[in-house]
Every structure is written in structure tokens, then in C-alpha cells.
Write a protein that holds these residues in place. Structure first.
Motif, mmCIF file in Angstrom:
data_model
loop_
_atom_site.group_PDB
_atom_site.id
_atom_site.type_symbol
_atom_site.label_atom_id
_atom_site.label_comp_id
_atom_site.label_asym_id
_atom_site.label_seq_id
_atom_site.Cartn_x
_atom_site.Cartn_y
_atom_site.Cartn_z
ATOM 1 N N PHE A 63 -32.350 2.748 -65.508
ATOM 2 C CA PHE A 63 -31.162 2.498 -66.699
ATOM 3 C C PHE A 63 -31.356 1.132 -67.283
ATOM 4 O O PHE A 63 -31.892 0.279 -66.795
ATOM 5 C CB PHE A 63 -30.007 2.840 -65.872
ATOM 6 N N TYR A 104 -25.237 6.778 -70.508
ATOM 7 C CA TYR A 104 -26.583 6.458 -70.059
ATOM 8 C C TYR A 104 -27.475 7.058 -69.241
ATOM 9 O O TYR A 104 -27.042 7.604 -68.282
ATOM 10 C CB TYR A 104 -26.545 4.718 -69.469
ATOM 11 N N LEU A 105 -28.794 7.125 -69.549
ATOM 12 C CA LEU A 105 -29.781 8.019 -68.646
ATOM 13 C C LEU A 105 -31.178 6.977 -68.311
ATOM 14 O O LEU A 105 -31.016 6.153 -68.925
ATOM 15 C CB LEU A 105 -30.164 9.072 -69.435
ATOM 16 N N GLN A 106 -31.637 7.633 -67.185
ATOM 17 C CA GLN A 106 -32.944 7.080 -67.016
ATOM 18 C C GLN A 106 -33.846 6.701 -68.014
ATOM 19 O O GLN A 106 -34.232 7.918 -68.752
ATOM 20 C CB GLN A 106 -33.773 7.734 -65.618
ATOM 21 N N GLN A 107 -34.091 5.749 -68.395
ATOM 22 C CA GLN A 107 -35.497 5.568 -69.390
ATOM 23 C C GLN A 107 -36.568 4.485 -69.152
ATOM 24 O O GLN A 107 -36.759 3.683 -69.613
ATOM 25 C CB GLN A 107 -34.933 5.352 -70.824
ATOM 26 N N GLN A 159 -29.211 11.218 -61.774
ATOM 27 C CA GLN A 159 -28.945 10.035 -62.832
ATOM 28 C C GLN A 159 -27.958 9.383 -62.352
ATOM 29 O O GLN A 159 -26.769 9.461 -62.976
ATOM 30 C CB GLN A 159 -28.477 10.916 -64.238
#
Length: 392
Positions: free
Chosen positions: A342, A171-174, A185
Motif C-alpha cells: 500500500f 487505497y489498494l495494494q500496488q 486488502q
């Protein structure tokens, strides 16, 4: 003497008929005569490979498939045949590669998978899962003596191993509105990393006393996600639902009365945190109430320049917060700090209401100049189009 086209076509028909009838030896002999091709007819390497494999001539089958895949690199049946052949020959690494490629080909938009190949695809999925399990066991056994004095890897090392082994997702920052590059991250931050947290946690009893007085009247709580007449209704199942509700203390940079005056100890505790001060936007702070049976669906916050803080005040069993791949549970008086850009979700599967003091702080990596610049940016955005509303 080279074959004529009619001779080649006859041999091909006879070879395919022999294959269908289970006579692999006859098929192999006839098809092998076509390995040099004929006018307008390429060598039938895939058929040769099938016949050779049926006869147990794995080396010849492998060589024929290599030649066929050089011309047709995304031929699904050939990829699956080669993968199964590699398994039979004990070359698991090559088999993984061919199975993964075959599965990717089958998953392409518009791809049509013949029914006869479906069992082979399922066999490939099973094989890949078994290999991944064996690989994970191998790593765990080899690395058991490399975990240091604590007997555990660092959190980052363990996450890297889990990602490689497929035990967790990446999962990454979005953020939905604004992305600031170069920030770590990290889904969760530890409370021990922030000097101001201990003092606020020490105020938990005083804050809980103020919350009890608020809950005794049940006035001032409103649904967290609300519809407004001048905007389309957000597609959130908790729209206008008091199951997830907020008692506003700070809203859009202004203390909310009479709520703030009812909670002086809470307001004083909030003053110790590095909360952004952005006209029309921040500080923001609420008592966030989540009733039993409520699920806040997975979503992303608007920004990655902030962290969300939860000071748990009522933390019954059955409640949880997932941020990215990690799930944590609230404990009364122990701060949870996370990056809400996230994907995250929360739930109350218990029998009692959960309440946290929720507020935002600056990301600690941001320099004073960056915080000042971001303040100017967000205020400029809001003067043009109005402040963004978090719709959960």
C-alpha cells in the motif's frame, strides 16, 4: 404551415436577442414557435429551456432540457442548467447526478470551460459537498442504534461507511515488482493476530540494551537509500542521507557481521518470527533510524506477499506512519505490522531520534505450498537479473 428556413432563422435571432436583453417572455414566445424545427434548423431546446427557466416555468424548462440532452448528452452548460433546475425543484438526487456528470465533462483532457460556466461548476462542487455532509449526518443518526454492545461498528463496516461518505480514500495494494492475487486488502494487521509477537515484545528491553550499545559507538549505520555506481540513482530525496539509516542485522539472506554478533538477543528474537528464507533475498532485518525532521515520502513496497514488522525501540512523540488511509504511531514494545505494498509514508516531526527493529514476514494467508512456490519464483528471478533493491 411549416416555417421556412429564413423565417426560423429570424425567429431564432429575435429570440436570442430578447434573452440577452432580459426579455424572457418575448424570447419564450418566439423560440417556442421553433419547437417543431425547420429545414436545416433543429429545435432550439436549450434556448427554450433558458427562457422558460427565467420565467419560472420549471416544468417546461425541464422538459426542454431533457429533449436537448437526449441529442447532446455531454453539453456542459445544459448539464449545469439542468442540475441547478433540479436543485430548485427539490430533486437533490437528480441534481447530484447532473452536477457529477458536468464536473466529469469539465475535467476531461482538452476540455475548455467558458469563464461564464466556472461559477456554476463551483456552485456544483459546493452543492455536492453539502449534500454529502447531510447524507453522512443522516446515516450517523439512523445507524447510531445498530453498533452493537461496544457502541462502535466493526473496523471494516466503519471503513465502508467512510468510503461511501467520502471521508477517506480507497487505497489498494500496488507492489512495484510482484503482485500475488487474492490476498486481503488490509493496510494494517493487529499484533494480537500473531502468536509469536508476545514473546518478541517481551524481549524489547534486551533488544533495547543491545541497541544502546550500538548507538553509543554510532558505527554500522548507513543511509537506507544508497546510490550504486552500476545503477541510475533513485529519485528519492533521502538518497545517501543518514537521516534515514539502517544498521543491518540480516541482509540478502545472510547475517551481517560484526553487527549480528553484537546483538545476540535481537537475533534470537528474530528467529521466532515466520521470516521468509529466500536465497540472496531474505531474511532481512535492520535497526531503522529516523532522525528528527525527516520525512519518508509516500511510496509502495516491492511485494504484497510479505508484511513489514516494526518493533518500536525508541518511539518519541511527533512520529507517525501512514499506510493507505490510516495513520498509526509507534509505542515502545508494541509491534506494528503492515502491508507495505500500500502507499505508505513515515515522518519524525519530534525532537528525538526514532528507532525500530524492522523485518519482514510471510503473509499469513499464504499456504506452505504457495510459500515454497514463491521462494522458487523469487530465487529464479534473482538468478536471471539479480536481486531487486528497495529504494524507498
Amino acid at each position: 404551415m411549416p416555417l421556412t428556413r429564413s423565417q426560423a432563422e429570424l425567429l431564432a435571432r429575435e429570440g436570442m436577442a430578447a434573452l440577452r436583453n432580459g426579455n424572457a417572455a418575448t424570447a419564450y414566445d418566439k423560440l417556442l414557435l421553433l419547437q417543431g424545427g425547420a429545414p436545416g434548423i433543429p429545435a432550439p431546446w436549450f434556448l427554450i429551456a433558458q427562457a422558460a427557466q427565467a420565467l419560472g416555468r420549471d416544468e417546461e424548462a425541464d422538459a426542454a432540457l431533457v429533449k436537448f440532452l437526449a441529442v447532446e448528452p455531454r453539453h456542459l452548460a445544459a448539464l449545469l442548467t439542468m442540475a441547478a433546475l433540479k436543485v430548485r425543484r427539490g430533486d437533490d438526487r437528480a441534481a447530484q447526478s447532473f452536477y457529477r456528470t458536468a464536473l466529469n465533462v469539465a475535467a476531461q483532457p482538452g476540455a475548455t470551460v467558458p469563464p461564464m460556466l466556472v461559477p456554476m461548476l463551483r456552485a456544483g462542487e459546493t452543492f455536492l459537498a453539502e449534500v454529502a455532509s447531510r447524507f453522512t449526518e443522516h446515516l450517523d443518526q439512523i445507524l447510531v442504534g445498530t453498533r452493537g454492545a461496544t457502541g462502535k461498528h466493526s473496523a471494516r463496516t466503519q471503513q465502508a461507511l467512510d468510503l461511501m461518505a467520502g471521508r477517506t480514500e480507497l487505497y489498494l495494494q500496488q507492489p512495484s515488482m510482484f503482485y500475488f492475487p487474492g490476498l486481503a486488502q488490509r493496510a494494517f494487521f493487529e499484533r494480537e493476530e500473531f502468536a509469536w509477537v508476545a514473546a518478541m515484545e517481551a524481549s524489547t528491553a534486551a533488544i533495547c540494551a543491545e541497541l544502546d550499545r550500538v548507538l553509543a559507538t554510532d558505527d554500522g549505520f548507513a543511509p537506507y537509500v544508497q546510490s550504486t555506481p552500476d545503477r541510475p540513482a533513485p529519485a528519492n530525496p533521502l538518497l545517501d542521507d543518514p537521516s534515514w539509516s539502517a544498521f543491518q542485522l540480516w541482509q540478502a539472506g545472510t547475517p551481517v557481521e560484526p553487527n549480528a554478533s553484537l546483538c545476540p538477543q535481537t537475533m534470537a528474537a528474530l528467529a521466532s518470527a515466520p521470516i521468509p528464507v529466500i536465497a540472496g533475498r531474505s531474511p532481512m532485518a535492520i535497526f531503522s533510524r529516523l532522525k528528527p525532521g525527516t520525512h519518508i515520502r509516500p511510496h509502495h513496497g516491492m511485494l504484497n506477499t510479505r508484511l513489514i514488522c516494526h518493533l518500536p525501540l525508541i518511539a518519541p512523540d511527533g512520529c507517525g506512519l501512514r499506510v493507505g488511509a490510516e495513520t498509526r504511531h509507534w509505542k515502545t514494545g508494541e509491534m506494528l505490522i503492515f502491508d507495505d505494498s500500500f502507499e505508505h509514508e513515515a515522518w519524525n516531526r519530534g525532537q528525538e531520534t526514532r528507532v525500530v527493529l524492522l523485518f519482514e514476514i510471510w503473509r499469513p494467508e499464504l499456504t506452505p505450498d504457495e510459500r515454497a512456490a514463491l521462494t522458487d519464483i523469487f530465487e529464479a528471478i534473482d538468478t536471471y537479473q539479480g536481486a531487486a533493491v528497495d529504494t524507498g
